[in-house]
Design a protein around this motif. Sequence first.
Motif, short mmCIF file in Angstrom:
data_model
loop_
_atom_site.label_atom_id
_atom_site.label_comp_id
_atom_site.label_asym_id
_atom_site.label_seq_id
_atom_site.Cartn_x
_atom_site.Cartn_y
_atom_site.Cartn_z
N ASN A 85 0.82 -1.20 0.00
CA ASN A 85 0.00 0.00 0.00
C ASN A 85 0.87 1.26 0.00
O ASN A 85 0.67 2.17 0.82
CB ASN A 85 -0.93 -0.01 1.21
N LEU A 86 1.81 1.30 -0.90
CA LEU A 86 2.77 2.40 -0.93
C LEU A 86 2.10 3.72 -1.29
O LEU A 86 1.13 3.75 -2.07
CB LEU A 86 3.90 2.09 -1.91
N ARG A 87 2.62 4.78 -0.72
CA ARG A 87 2.11 6.13 -0.91
C ARG A 87 3.18 7.00 -1.56
O ARG A 87 4.37 6.67 -1.49
CB ARG A 87 1.72 6.72 0.44
N VAL A 88 2.77 8.08 -2.14
CA VAL A 88 3.73 9.00 -2.75
C VAL A 88 4.77 9.45 -1.73
O VAL A 88 5.96 9.56 -2.05
CB VAL A 88 3.00 10.21 -3.36
N GLU A 89 4.34 9.66 -0.51
CA GLU A 89 5.24 10.13 0.53
C GLU A 89 6.25 9.08 0.99
O GLU A 89 7.14 9.37 1.79
CB GLU A 89 4.47 10.66 1.74
N ASP A 90 6.11 7.85 0.49
CA ASP A 90 7.11 6.81 0.79
C ASP A 90 8.31 6.90 -0.15
O ASP A 90 9.30 6.18 0.02
CB ASP A 90 6.50 5.42 0.67
#
Length: 125
Positions: A85-90
Amino acid sequence: QVQLAESGGGSVRTGGSLRLSCALSGNFNSRNCIAWFRQIPGKVREGVAAISPGAGTTYYADFAKGRFTISQNNAKNTVYLEMNNLRVEDTAMYSCAARGRGCANWWDFLDFLQWGQGTQVTVSS
């Protein structure tokens, strides 16, 4: 000393997954703490997760809980970071690090002396 080599970074869309690997070699033992850190340009390096190989105890930053899993394969001398569930902020450069004592205060990157070269993770929307 412990040598570390990361792999598995790449580019994914939001909600995607990646598994990072940290291959260990050299003089390490069950007392070592192995941790993953990440750094965004211009920001302070932050701890992501850590594992105490001897006991298998794991530790996570709040943002990683429920999405990231740190694990080890002793036969392969490798520590993994499964990221879901990766996010841009990762988006960041992810590095693994080792130190010769337990994982108390594992988030303190200044206390780790052995580092890998890092692997880039880029998450786009």
